[in-house]
Design an enzyme around this catalytic site. Structure first.
Site, short mmCIF file in Angstrom:
data_model
loop_
_atom_site.label_atom_id
_atom_site.label_comp_id
_atom_site.label_asym_id
_atom_site.label_seq_id
_atom_site.Cartn_x
_atom_site.Cartn_y
_atom_site.Cartn_z
N ASP A 137 -3.54 4.49 -1.99
CA ASP A 137 -4.39 4.79 -1.05
C ASP A 137 -4.37 6.35 -1.20
O ASP A 137 -3.81 6.97 -0.01
CB ASP A 137 -4.02 4.32 0.27
N ASP A 194 -13.52 15.17 -4.38
CA ASP A 194 -13.85 16.50 -5.02
C ASP A 194 -14.90 16.45 -5.93
O ASP A 194 -15.50 15.56 -6.00
CB ASP A 194 -12.47 16.78 -5.79
N LYS A 245 -7.50 8.29 -1.54
CA LYS A 245 -8.46 8.75 -1.04
C LYS A 245 -9.13 10.30 -1.69
O LYS A 245 -9.36 10.88 -0.91
CB LYS A 245 -8.62 9.20 0.46
N THR A 305 -12.24 5.33 10.32
CA THR A 305 -12.35 4.83 11.59
C THR A 305 -11.95 5.66 12.74
O THR A 305 -12.17 5.67 14.08
CB THR A 305 -11.56 3.67 11.97
N LYS A 363 0.85 -1.05 0.06
CA LYS A 363 -0.07 -0.09 -0.21
C LYS A 363 0.84 1.20 0.02
O LYS A 363 1.81 1.52 0.85
CB LYS A 363 -0.77 0.10 1.15
N ARG A 409 2.45 -1.30 10.92
CA ARG A 409 3.70 -1.56 11.88
C ARG A 409 3.96 -2.95 12.49
O ARG A 409 4.87 -3.13 12.88
CB ARG A 409 3.26 -0.65 13.32
O1 C5P Z 1 0.59 0.53 11.26
P1 C5P Z 1 -0.91 0.24 11.07
O2 C5P Z 1 -1.17 -1.51 10.93
O3 C5P Z 1 -1.91 0.67 12.09
O4 C5P Z 1 -1.28 0.65 9.59
C1 C5P Z 1 -2.44 0.56 9.23
C2 C5P Z 1 -2.73 1.41 7.95
O5 C5P Z 1 -3.94 1.38 7.42
C3 C5P Z 1 -1.95 2.75 7.96
O6 C5P Z 1 -1.60 3.11 6.38
C4 C5P Z 1 -3.45 3.62 8.08
O7 C5P Z 1 -3.29 4.83 7.68
C5 C5P Z 1 -4.47 2.86 7.18
N1 C5P Z 1 -5.73 2.98 7.77
C6 C5P Z 1 -6.40 2.86 8.80
N2 C5P Z 1 -7.60 2.98 9.35
C7 C5P Z 1 -8.34 3.31 8.32
C8 C5P Z 1 -8.11 3.85 7.18
C9 C5P Z 1 -6.55 3.49 6.82
O8 C5P Z 1 -5.52 2.34 9.74
N3 C5P Z 1 -9.52 3.38 8.74
#
Ligand code: C5P
Length: 232
Positions: free
Chosen positions: A59, A64, A61, A119, A32, A211
């Protein structure tokens, strides 16, 4: 689409991203690319990662007026990504325009999925800031149905919502779910999390994991663990 693990490459530069991807010698994870990396490095980073053989979820998003989104999508379609996204809040007209822009002359196009409510938005913020008074679960399902009716391929949602989205929109409507953590791992700033195995059981199609893989001592082992818990 076959169940898969998407690694969120939330790095600030090309160098950091490629140093991370260089660790993967025998597998090519689905990657991603989000706003941070794209705005830092531009479309070239997408071409470079694609050339290395990775599938890509871009990603960005988009949100517009329909004409602007259509034109932006007609640029993105040339990057040959596998999945990209927009905000369902842009309305049906914007989503339909996005599909038109994304569709290449030969009729093919990347998959297009919608963000419903982020979220990070809770009931209180939705009511106070957006003046939407319905229960947030209902709003998410309504946005998912609107996206489906506009012709989109799926939504980004919490793994906790994936089962319900499939009930309302059909099993072929993709659910792409972040917020995944190993049972013995750090939760970090995510609030509502699920293990890869639980996300599989509830019916997520693609999980987005950052992460727990990027910050692991052995990212390749963490990725493989995630794949074995979610895909096998
Ligand atoms: O590090 P982690 O596993 O929390 O990363 C989750 C990824 O998913 C990040 O790139 C974050 O921006 C993305 N994301 C999220 N929640 C959302 C939409 C996207 O955590 N509702």
């Amino acid at each position: 689409m076959k169940r898969d693990v998407i690694v969120a490459c939330d790095f600030a530069s090309r160098e950091a991203t490629l140093a991370f991807l260089d660790k993967f010698t025998d597998v090519k994870p689905f990657v991603k690319i989000g706003m941070e990396l794209y705005y830092a490095e531009g479309p070239e980073i997408v071409r470079e990662i694609k050339k290395r053989g990775h599938k890509i979820f871009l990603d960005l998003k988009l949100h517009d007026i329909p004409n602007t989104v259509k034109k932006a999508m007609s640029v993105l379609r040339n990057l040959d990504v596998d999945v990209t996204n927009l905000h369902a809040a842009g309305t049906t007209a914007m989503m339909k325009a996005a599909i038109e822009g994304l569709t290449r002359e030969d009729g093919t196009r990347p998959l297009l999925i919608a963000v419903t409510q982020l979220t990070s938005t809770d009931q209180e913020a939705m009511e106070k800031d957006l003046l939407i008074k319905e229960p947030i679960d209902e709003v998410v399902m309504h946005y998912a149905e609107t996206a489906k009716n506009a012709g989109l391929d799926g939504v980004v949602c919490s793994p906790l919502e994936a089962g319900k989205v499939h009930d309302r929109c059909g099993k072929n409507f993709l659910t792409v779910t972040p917020g995944v953590r190993f049972a013995d791992g750090d939760v970090g700033d995510q609030k509502r999390v699920m293990t890869p195995a639980a996300a599989k059981a509830i019916g997520s199609d693609l999980i987005v994991v950052g992460r727990p893989i990027t910050a692991a001592e052995d990212p390749v082992a963490a990725y493989k663990r995630c794949v074995s818990e979610f895909c096998d």
